[in-house]
Enzyme design. Structure first.
Site, PDB file in Angstrom:
ATOM      1  N   GLY A 183       0.866  -1.172   0.000  1.00  0.00           N
ATOM      2  CA  GLY A 183       0.000   0.000   0.000  1.00  0.00           C
ATOM      3  C   GLY A 183       0.896   1.213   0.000  1.00  0.00           C
ATOM      4  O   GLY A 183       1.782   1.332  -0.842  1.00  0.00           O
ATOM      5  N   GLU A 184       0.709   2.065   0.957  1.00  0.00           N
ATOM      6  CA  GLU A 184       1.546   3.260   1.075  1.00  0.00           C
ATOM      7  C   GLU A 184       2.027   3.345   2.526  1.00  0.00           C
ATOM      8  O   GLU A 184       1.235   3.562   3.438  1.00  0.00           O
ATOM      9  CB  GLU A 184       0.728   4.486   0.644  1.00  0.00           C
ATOM     10  CG  GLU A 184       1.447   5.794   0.812  1.00  0.00           C
ATOM     11  CD  GLU A 184       2.854   5.783   0.231  1.00  0.00           C
ATOM     12  OE1 GLU A 184       3.027   5.438  -0.959  1.00  0.00           O
ATOM     13  OE2 GLU A 184       3.790   6.087   0.982  1.00  0.00           O
ATOM     14  N   SER A 185       3.333   3.166   2.693  1.00  0.00           N
ATOM     15  CA  SER A 185       3.874   3.054   4.053  1.00  0.00           C
ATOM     16  C   SER A 185       3.649   4.322   4.868  1.00  0.00           C
ATOM     17  O   SER A 185       3.426   4.248   6.078  1.00  0.00           O
ATOM     18  CB  SER A 185       5.363   2.707   4.003  1.00  0.00           C
ATOM     19  OG  SER A 185       6.073   3.684   3.273  1.00  0.00           O
ATOM     20  N   CYS A 234       6.151  -5.138   0.413  1.00  0.00           N
ATOM     21  CA  CYS A 234       6.328  -3.795  -0.155  1.00  0.00           C
ATOM     22  C   CYS A 234       6.218  -2.717   0.932  1.00  0.00           C
ATOM     23  O   CYS A 234       7.156  -2.553   1.699  1.00  0.00           O
ATOM     24  CB  CYS A 234       5.354  -3.584  -1.313  1.00  0.00           C
ATOM     25  SG  CYS A 234       5.926  -2.282  -2.421  1.00  0.00           S
ATOM     26  N   ILE A 285       5.872  -2.940  -7.426  1.00  0.00           N
ATOM     27  CA  ILE A 285       5.110  -1.711  -7.684  1.00  0.00           C
ATOM     28  C   ILE A 285       5.646  -0.607  -6.770  1.00  0.00           C
ATOM     29  O   ILE A 285       5.449  -0.662  -5.555  1.00  0.00           O
ATOM     30  CB  ILE A 285       3.596  -1.914  -7.422  1.00  0.00           C
ATOM     31  CG1 ILE A 285       3.063  -3.084  -8.255  1.00  0.00           C
ATOM     32  CG2 ILE A 285       2.823  -0.625  -7.746  1.00  0.00           C
ATOM     33  CD1 ILE A 285       1.650  -3.501  -7.891  1.00  0.00           C
ATOM     34  N   ARG A 286       6.319   0.338  -7.370  1.00  0.00           N
ATOM     35  CA  ARG A 286       6.978   1.400  -6.580  1.00  0.00           C
ATOM     36  C   ARG A 286       7.617   0.780  -5.328  1.00  0.00           C
ATOM     37  O   ARG A 286       7.382   1.212  -4.191  1.00  0.00           O
ATOM     38  CB  ARG A 286       5.977   2.503  -6.208  1.00  0.00           C
ATOM     39  CG  ARG A 286       5.506   3.272  -7.461  1.00  0.00           C
ATOM     40  CD  ARG A 286       4.538   4.398  -7.134  1.00  0.00           C
ATOM     41  NE  ARG A 286       5.138   5.415  -6.267  1.00  0.00           N
ATOM     42  CZ  ARG A 286       6.019   6.336  -6.661  1.00  0.00           C
ATOM     43  NH1 ARG A 286       6.430   6.368  -7.911  1.00  0.00           N
ATOM     44  NH2 ARG A 286       6.484   7.207  -5.830  1.00  0.00           N
ATOM     45  N   HIS A 309       5.127  -8.298  -4.466  1.00  0.00           N
ATOM     46  CA  HIS A 309       3.761  -8.576  -3.994  1.00  0.00           C
ATOM     47  C   HIS A 309       3.326 -10.013  -4.298  1.00  0.00           C
ATOM     48  O   HIS A 309       2.633 -10.237  -5.291  1.00  0.00           O
ATOM     49  CB  HIS A 309       2.771  -7.645  -4.703  1.00  0.00           C
ATOM     50  CG  HIS A 309       2.897  -6.217  -4.307  1.00  0.00           C
ATOM     51  ND1 HIS A 309       2.215  -5.672  -3.248  1.00  0.00           N
ATOM     52  CD2 HIS A 309       3.622  -5.208  -4.836  1.00  0.00           C
ATOM     53  CE1 HIS A 309       2.513  -4.392  -3.129  1.00  0.00           C
ATOM     54  NE2 HIS A 309       3.372  -4.083  -4.087  1.00  0.00           N
ATOM     55  N   GLU A 351       1.041 -11.533  -3.065  1.00  0.00           N
ATOM     56  CA  GLU A 351      -0.424 -11.578  -2.970  1.00  0.00           C
ATOM     57  C   GLU A 351      -1.116 -11.207  -4.279  1.00  0.00           C
ATOM     58  O   GLU A 351      -2.328 -11.362  -4.400  1.00  0.00           O
ATOM     59  CB  GLU A 351      -0.912 -10.670  -1.823  1.00  0.00           C
ATOM     60  CG  GLU A 351      -0.829  -9.156  -2.064  1.00  0.00           C
ATOM     61  CD  GLU A 351       0.557  -8.556  -1.817  1.00  0.00           C
ATOM     62  OE1 GLU A 351       1.550  -9.303  -1.718  1.00  0.00           O
ATOM     63  OE2 GLU A 351       0.641  -7.307  -1.740  1.00  0.00           O
TER      64      GLU A 351
HETATM   65  N1  GLN Z   1       6.009   3.112  -2.425  1.00  0.00           N
HETATM   66  C1  GLN Z   1       5.135   2.624  -1.408  1.00  0.00           C
HETATM   67  C2  GLN Z   1       5.553   3.112  -0.039  1.00  0.00           C
HETATM   68  O1  GLN Z   1       6.437   3.863   0.124  1.00  0.00           O
HETATM   69  C3  GLN Z   1       5.066   1.118  -1.401  1.00  0.00           C
HETATM   70  C4  GLN Z   1       4.362   0.638  -2.626  1.00  0.00           C
HETATM   71  C5  GLN Z   1       3.678  -0.673  -2.469  1.00  0.00           C
HETATM   72  O2  GLN Z   1       3.409  -1.172  -1.365  1.00  0.00           O
HETATM   73  N2  GLN Z   1       3.298  -1.216  -3.594  1.00  0.00           N
HETATM   74  O3  GLN Z   1       4.944   2.718   0.909  1.00  0.00           O
END
Ligand code: GLN
Length: 200
Positions: A51-53, A83, A140-141, A179, A181
């Protein structure tokens, strides 16, 4: 073969929670969304999703879960972070936001959005060291591991990116930059389940 019932939580504040619950289901384990302290107290292992940390960090603090979760991790609760989850399990980060904190637990430094500077997302075949076979990995990123304590076990490296470390294990903690998942992959979650069963 089904062992004793194991309660595995998925931190459900933000991120791809449903996908992790589906993998746990595919592994024959019932997963539970965790948003509150009492839910955290009821699980024997936890998945911290992608997700987004920075958002998960803020929500952990807003929901009063940051310290209780940190305590559980310190006390040895098995956990898997993918991630954003890997970032949250790292003792330190590079390229975080100025107020970003991590739960920590794995003595390593991860670089946030490390692959993202080249391409937002990519796929690669990597060798999953626990069984020596190939694993299809979706990034993903994603972060990568920039530095790690020699006690941290490397589970996978990405040979397309200078052999960067993209999966690790430290005691009961497992983290992947990719990921599992999202690709129908179950081996990573199975490793968490194996660690959790051995611990209970
Ligand atoms: N770039 C996201 C972060 O800094 C992580 C991306 C992801 O979980 N797919 O949290």
């Amino acid at each position: 073969m089904s062992g004793p019932r194991l309660r595995v939580g998925v931190l459900a504040l933000q991120g791809d929670v449903r996908e992790h619950l589906a993998v746990l289901d595919a592994c024959g384990v019932e997963g539970f969304g965790v948003r509150r302290e009492r839910e955290l107290a009821s699980v024997e292992a936890l998945v911290i999703p992608g997700g987004e940390s920075t958002t998960i960090d803020k929500l952990l603090r807003a929901f009063g879960l940051f310290e209780p979760l940190r305590e559980r991790l310190r006390a040895g609760m098995p956990a898997l972070g993918t991630c954003a989850g890997m970032i949250l399990l790292a003792d330190s980060i590079v390229d975080g936001t100025s107020d970003q904190q991590t739960l920590g637990g794995i003595p390593m430094t991860v670089r946030r959005n490390a692959f993202g500077r080249q391409v937002d997302s990519s796929e690669a075949e990597i060798v999953w060291r626990p069984d020596g076979t190939l694993m299809h990995a979706t990034f993903i990123r994603a972060p990568w591991v920039e530095a790690l304590d020699p006690a941290v076990e490397v589970l996978a490296q990405d040979d397309h990116h200078e052999g960067r470390v993209v999966a690790v294990r430290y005691g009961a903690l497992v983290a992947t930059a990719f990921h599992p998942e999202l690709t129908g992959e179950t081996r990573v979650h199975r490793l968490l389940i194996e660690i959790a069963r051995a611990a209970t």
